[in-house]
Design an enzyme around this catalytic site. Structure first.
Site, PDB file in Angstrom:
ATOM      1  N   GLU A   8       8.179  -2.343 -59.706  1.00 58.09           N
ATOM      2  CA  GLU A   8       6.762  -2.930 -59.884  1.00 58.09           C
ATOM      3  C   GLU A   8       6.876  -3.486 -61.209  1.00 58.09           C
ATOM      4  OE1 GLU A   8       3.368  -0.490 -59.131  1.00 58.09           O
ATOM      5  OE2 GLU A   8       4.067  -0.022 -57.382  1.00 58.09           O
ATOM      6  N   GLU A  51      -7.023  -3.877 -61.640  1.00 61.06           N
ATOM      7  CA  GLU A  51      -6.318  -3.104 -60.629  1.00 61.06           C
ATOM      8  C   GLU A  51      -6.298  -4.216 -59.217  1.00 61.06           C
ATOM      9  OE1 GLU A  51      -4.369  -0.621 -59.708  1.00 61.06           O
ATOM     10  OE2 GLU A  51      -4.254  -0.245 -61.973  1.00 61.06           O
ATOM     11  N   GLU A  95      -6.070  -7.517 -54.522  1.00 64.50           N
ATOM     12  CA  GLU A  95      -6.492  -6.592 -53.659  1.00 64.50           C
ATOM     13  C   GLU A  95      -7.920  -6.062 -53.942  1.00 64.50           C
ATOM     14  OE1 GLU A  95      -3.119  -3.956 -52.254  1.00 64.50           O
ATOM     15  OE2 GLU A  95      -2.353  -5.005 -54.103  1.00 64.50           O
TER      16      GLU A  95
END
Length: 396
Positions: free
Chosen positions: A271, A334, A325
């Protein structure tokens, strides 16, 4: 006629395999660039649309964080390489019950390969260095049982077992050469690294210059974090110069591995990314910075080179993430790491295409293109048949 010749070549290769009886260690990464396909959202494209998007973007390496069957079905026949995830909530059960691990691998891997190219299983995510000590203790047993399940089902030569670590497993990571594993996780880490060596698996690192910069904006030059021109950092112990933070983070991991006695283990970035929007206290999370980081990272990976400490070990990275998301908890950043917005349009331009609707794709196909596609899928059908035969041989 061409399909017949292709099939003949395939049979010839299979005959060579029967003669030589050769086997290879599972490798889960092709090239240098991959993507994390997170799905903690209620407004992103369907898995079938995602497959079209990934193929249009020519992104072959894909990671998901579970083994959702709608995704596995959509990826069938796509030619994309998929790493699936065993979520943290299953780790303790898989560690204590080998039969459950076998059932999980049978239902989520064995039932789908080779049509769906499942090339890896990531067992847990950022477990070591976390707050759940029981989970940390269970990780080794879960990985061992999942690995043994792949061996029992004769999948170990095609499916690689890994687990991803955060920066929380390290101590003294600056300068890179001083990095070691934290004492409180070193015992569990040593057991894992011994097992990874046996399995031929890499050390997987979630590395975020974005988070490092956000934690110390007064001490870190943002250009160093963004791959922009900068004086960089000089490591006196190794006499190595770093012009970007990601390379330094990776070499810190190599230093920790060497300190632990694992000099030959490869580090893969599972990631890395940069948020395009954030809360008022997340000033670095802007579309401009996200574009700069991800564009420069893409150029960096395209060079197919290593890091200062490991110049011959080609850097490989999965970008976080494919989509913004909207259901992720935590700060605004986030929910804004995606290269794409939920409607399939790009968050910023780093050279990838937007998602086209299936109707618009169909509308632009000429009769000649349809004929070409027919021949293409005939060829793909032949290759799929060969792949299936090869898979059955490897299992025999």
């Amino acid at each position: 006629m061409k399909s017949s010749r292709s099939f003949g070549r395939c049979l010839f290769l299979l005959l060579l395999l029967f003669v030589h009886k050769g086997y290879v260690t599972a490798k889960a990464f092709t090239g240098t660039y991959g993507i994390n396909y997170g799905r903690i959202a209620n407004n992103i494209p369907s898995p079938n649309e995602v497959v079209r998007l990934l193929k249009a973007a020519k992104i072959k390496n894909v990671r998901i964080y579970d083994a959702d069957h709608s995704v596995l079905d959509a990826f069938s026949g796509s030619g994309l390489d998929l790493v699936i995830g065993l979520p943290n909530e299953y780790v303790k059960d898989m560690s204590s019950n080998a039969d459950h691990a076998l059932d999980w691998v049978r239902e989520n891997v064995h039932a789908y390969v080779p049509a769906t190219h499942i090339v890896g299983i990531a067992v847990g995510n950022e477990v070591l260095g976390g707050s759940d000590l029981d989970l940390q203790s269970a990780l080794y047993g879960a990985i061992r049982n999942i690995y043994n399940a792949t061996k029992k089902l004769q999948l170990d030569s095609v499916v690689q077992i890994t687990t991803a670590h955060s920066q929380a497993v390290f101590s003294n990571s600056y300068p890179p050469s001083s990095c070691v594993f934290k004492e409180d996780i070193s015992q569990n880490m040593k057991k894992l690294l011994d097992l990874f060596t046996q399995m031929g698996s890499p050390f997987c690192l979630n590395a975020y210059p974005f988070l490092a910069y956000m934690g110390s904006p007064d001490q870190i030059d943002i250009n160093y974090a963004l791959f922009n021109p900068t004086d960089g950092v000089y490591d006196k112990k190794t006499n190595l110069h770093y012009d970007n933070m990601l390379d330094a983070q990776i070499d810190a991991a190599y230093a920790a591995l060497e300190d632990a006695g694992f000099n030959k283990m490869e580090v893969i970035v599972t990631e890395t990314g940069w948020a395009s929007h954030g809360d008022p206290n997340e000033e670095a999370a802007t579309p401009e910075n996200a574009k700069t980081y991800n564009y420069n990272l893409r150029k960096r990976l395209a060079k197919r080179k290593g890091t200062p400490r490991r110049p011959k070990s080609m850097l490989k990275a999965y970008i976080f993430a494919l989509f913004n998301e909207n259901s992720k908890p935590g700060p605004t950043s986030e929910r804004n790491f995606g290269l794409y917005k939920p409607d399939g349009t790009i968050s910023y331009d780093i050279g990838f295409p937007a998602l086209k609707s299936s109707s618009s794709v169909s509308a632009h196909l000429s009769i000649k293109e349809v004929g070409a596609l027919t021949r293409h899928w005939s060829y793909i059908s032949v290759l799929t048949t060969c792949a299936s035969a090869l898979f059955l041989f490897l299992r025999s």
